[in-house]
Design an enzyme around this catalytic site. Structure first.
Site, PDB file in Angstrom:
ATOM      1  N   CYS A 106     -40.167 -33.701 -38.193  1.00 36.12           N
ATOM      2  CA  CYS A 106     -40.527 -34.315 -39.355  1.00 36.12           C
ATOM      3  C   CYS A 106     -41.912 -34.919 -39.117  1.00 36.12           C
ATOM      4  CB  CYS A 106     -39.687 -35.376 -40.149  1.00 36.12           C
ATOM      5  SG  CYS A 106     -39.939 -35.306 -41.860  1.00 36.12           S
TER       6      CYS A 106
ATOM      7  N   HIS B  11     -34.009 -32.450 -40.266  1.00 35.72           N
ATOM      8  CA  HIS B  11     -32.859 -33.560 -39.999  1.00 35.72           C
ATOM      9  C   HIS B  11     -31.659 -32.915 -39.908  1.00 35.72           C
ATOM     10  CE1 HIS B  11     -36.489 -36.053 -40.850  1.00 35.72           C
ATOM     11  NE2 HIS B  11     -36.747 -35.596 -42.151  1.00 35.72           N
TER      12      HIS B  11
END
Lengths: 286, 472
Positions: A100, A207
């Site tokens: 991310c 994630h």
């Protein structure tokens, strides 16, 4: 037993979790835990260094960067560039995993909350800009078509994880997409790909944490880390029954959603119904 | 609303009246058809007719708003208890935890005659609710990572709160607003310092992982072991305290007043919530009748409170006590682990339940921020819709566990396991148990054995907790 192949006789394997105080918002510190435990269970001596910002980044055998908020992301990038250790170690072939915000800062440029561009580490040939549409939020399933492969040459099992970002990342010719998106958004550039990789540097939006959901990717990184320091890199198999049960459960859930939502990102349908984000906020990377 | 707008007011007034009638009717209908308590659906219907209903219905009433990542339902319940002596009479509140606008509208409609309103507020809606209701008191508990897919990152929320509190300078009613804020959470302080009147309470918060970066300058916040904190690059630091909790569980005021924080509700976090309420209650003025509730009276009234909305409640099942604990995010789970340590007990079993519905947050990555390693040596049962995520997390934390996907079956399995252990140990008299503890502080789980008399602890996140509570 002290032979060269006895893992416990090898020097300690150092896993560095980079700036958990800045890039630790999204639970990605779990990647460091997964890597360390999978090495320990195989007999290696391991230490996990949670390297907070404000101190020099330690030298290690494997680096993990996680997701974070906009301001801290900008700070992390400038500190890492100034510090120099991460780029130097990556240049020596030490594996790096960025997730991310941590993925974005591995590239050439990324935007802050006000869409001003900031310089990244340039370890991956990617650039990130702000997305125009809704933030990409939801489960992702992707296939490692052109992704990295373990020594046996077989494709890794499909990549599964959860994305939550507003950035759109373009992969340049100096890197390859990590995986092809089957469900979800991924990099968001229209070519339906997710993440990027080059050499031993891997970036993803996912994630979960991504290595808990994809333990074979974790083992690939561990193998690379051993290879980079000239150790025997063959890893003994582990009993992954529980990880497999999690994967099976997530894959089933993602497929159901994928059918229901067609090719549309899960989050859009969500926000249209008005039960998504209660506060209007600018799209932001991270 | 300014004066002299009488003509223009007529239509909105009619609209508000219609909205109220509709809201009540929908609520009644919903209850009649057994579609649940109906508060949210009625509120939604009322807001659809009059989007400004909340402001209209709040006008002229004493409003308190309670917000924060953790403890807002409990603290709201505590404040109502402190103001009413546990009767709830004369104070309207959203007791069902419906903490978004539909729930607020429903609470105002349902309690049309209450002069005092205490509302629990979802963090994302606080700013707008301050503008709408012009509250007399705003209680700000804490801000930490939670439901990142839905709510927001912590700094964005802090900024939003800050704008909401700063924008409240020109109030139509002119009645003053007091903010009661946790001085040990830098994110809360950043938001609250924009307000004109703040009572800072030092509650001794331990979760700091979301507040290391200074919200004012991007520098680093350093926390000292005594509870103080200060940015290393600017003047941002812990403000001067109005009151604080000391080590002997006493609420100490800046003027020297000392009040014992003895309450039934367990844990450091509940003493923190009680301290906030003790400071907030007097600021409500004469909330019910002529009386102003003093901090001492408030704490006296909180002493007997044993559960709020089922949190910390106990249920008897198959001859065993089951305690229901709720924790929604890393800070909350860490606080519950602290509670289990603090009580020093030996629970008969631990059941951990995780769901990932919209109200929980869809991403379970936060499980990896929870220090499950602290449970090593105990045996736990993983359950809930995302028990597989939990099982993997427990495996990597080296915590011995089994998986029972259905929460009620998991509780029963824990009860059965406790009975088996009791049978193994024999008739575990108290003295035998004590010596067993003394002989083996045992990493192999034996330390749990003497506690077979203890409760089965059920710890779940939001929907996992609520669904089990309803099934029990």
């Amino acid at each position: 037993m002290t032979g060269a192949t006895d893992p416990s006789a090898q020097p300690e394997l150092v896993v560095v979790v980079v700036y958990p105080d800045l890039l630790g918002t999204y639970g990605d510190g779990g990647n460091g835990i997964v890597l360390a435990q999978r090495a320990r269970w195989r007999g290696y001596r391991v230490s996990v260094r949670e390297a907070r910002s404000g101190s020099p980044l330690p030298e290690g055998d494997l680096y993990c960067l996680g997701g974070g908020e906009d301001g801290p992301q900008v700070r992390a990038a400038s500190l890492l560039i100034e510090d120099g250790t991460l780029a130097r170690q990556a240049g020596r072939g030490v594996p790096v995993l960025g997730v991310c915000a941590g993925f974005q800062i591995l590239g050439h440029r990324f935007p802050d909350a006000d869409d001003r561009p900031h310089r990244g580490l340039g370890l991956l040939d990617i650039t990130t800009r702000k997305g125009r549409g809704a933030r990409a939020v939801g489960e992702v399933l992707a296939r490692f078509d052109r992704g990295p492969r373990p020594a046996d040459g077989r494709r890794l099992p499909d990549l599964t994880g959860f994305e939550n970002h507003g950035g759109v990342t373009t992969v340049g010719p100096g890197a390859a997409p990590l995986a092809r998106v089957l469900t979800g958004v991924g990099n968001g550039g229209g070519d339906r790909v997710e993440g990027a990789w080059h050499g031993r540097v891997v970036g993803t939006y996912l994630h979960g944490p991504v290595l808990a959901r994809n333990v074979q990717l974790a083992d690939l990184l561990l193998g690379w880390a051993l290879e980079a320091r000239g150790s025997a890199s063959r890893l003994a198999p582990l009993d992954d029954t529980e990880e497999e049960a999690l994967r099976a459960e997530r894959l089933a859930a993602t497929e159901v959603r994928g059918l229901r939502g067609a090719a549309r990102p899960f989050s859009r349908g969500f926000q249209r119904r008005g039960i998504g984000n209660p506060i209007s906020r600018p799209a932001q990377p991270g | 609303m300014s004066s002299g707008g009488g003509g223009a007011l007529r239509i909105p007034a009619a609209r508000a009246a219609l909205a109220v009638r509709t809201g009540s009717a929908v609520n009644r209908l919903s209850r009649l058809l057994d579609l649940g308590s109906g508060t949210v659906i009625g509120g939604r219907a009322a807001l659809a007719i009059d989007p400004r209903l909340i402001g209209r219905l709040a006008r002229g009433r004493r409003v308190a708003l309670v917000s924060g990542t953790n403890g807002k339902t409990t603290t709201t319940g505590m404040l109502v208890a402190a103001l009413t002596g546990g009767t709830g009479t004369g104070v309207g509140t959203n007791r069902t935890g419906a903490n978004m606008p539909a729930g607020h509208a429903a609470a105002l409609v349902d309690h049309r005659l209450a002069a005092t309103i205490v509302l629990e507020v979802d963090e994302g809606y606080l700013a707008e609710l301050i503008a709408e209701t012009e509250p007399r008191v705003v209680v700000l508990l804490n801000l930490s990572r939670d439901q990142l897919d839905r709510i927001s990152e912590v700094r964005m929320l802090a900024d939003l709160w800050r704008q909401g509190l700063a924008g409240n300078g020109e109030r139509a009613t002119g009645s003053p607003m007091t903010v009661v804020a946790n001085a040990d959470d830098p994110m809360v302080v950043w938001a609250a310092m924009a307000a004109p009147t703040v009572r800072w309470v030092g509650v001794g918060q331990v979760w700091h992982d979301d507040a290391v970066g200074c919200p004012a300058c991007g520098g680093r916040i350093e926390f000292d072991p005594l509870g103080g904190w200060q940015c290393d690059s600017c003047a941002f630091g812990r403000p001067e305290l109005f009151a604080s909790i000391d080590r002997s569980r006493t609420l100490v005021f800046a003027d020297g007043t000392r009040l014992p924080l003895e309450i039934e509700l367990p844990g450091t976090f509940n003493r923190a919530n009680a301290a906030m309420v003790a400071v907030a209650a007097p600021e409500m003025g004469a909330a019910t009748g002529a009386e102003v509730v003093t901090p001492g009276t408030a704490l006296e009234r909180l002493r007997m409170l044993v559960d709020v909305a089922g949190r910390f409640s106990t249920v008897e099942r198959l001859g065993r006590t089951v305690r229901l604990l709720l924790a929604k995010n890393p800070a909350g789970w860490t606080a519950i682990f602290d509670l289990l340590d603090e009580e020093g007990g030996h629970p008969a079993g631990i059941v951990l339940a995780v769901n990932a519905r919209v109200a929980d947050g869809l991403d379970t990555s936060w499980l990896w921020d929870v220090p499950f390693e602290r449970l090593a040596g105990r045996s736990v049962i993983a359950t809930g819709e995302r028990c597989r995520d939990l099982a993997v997390r427990l495996r990597y934390a080296d915590v011995d566990h089994t998986v029972v996907p259905d929460p009620l079956a998991a509780v029963d399995a824990a009860i059965a396991a406790a009975a088996d252990v009791a049978a193994d140990v024999g008739v575990a008299s108290d003295s035998a148990s004590d010596s067993a503890v003394a002989r083996s502080p045992a990493p192999d789980g034996a330390a749990d054995r003497p506690g077979t008399a203890g409760p089965v602890e059920f710890l779940g996140n939001y929907t996992a907790f609520s669904r089990l509570r309803d099934r029990l």
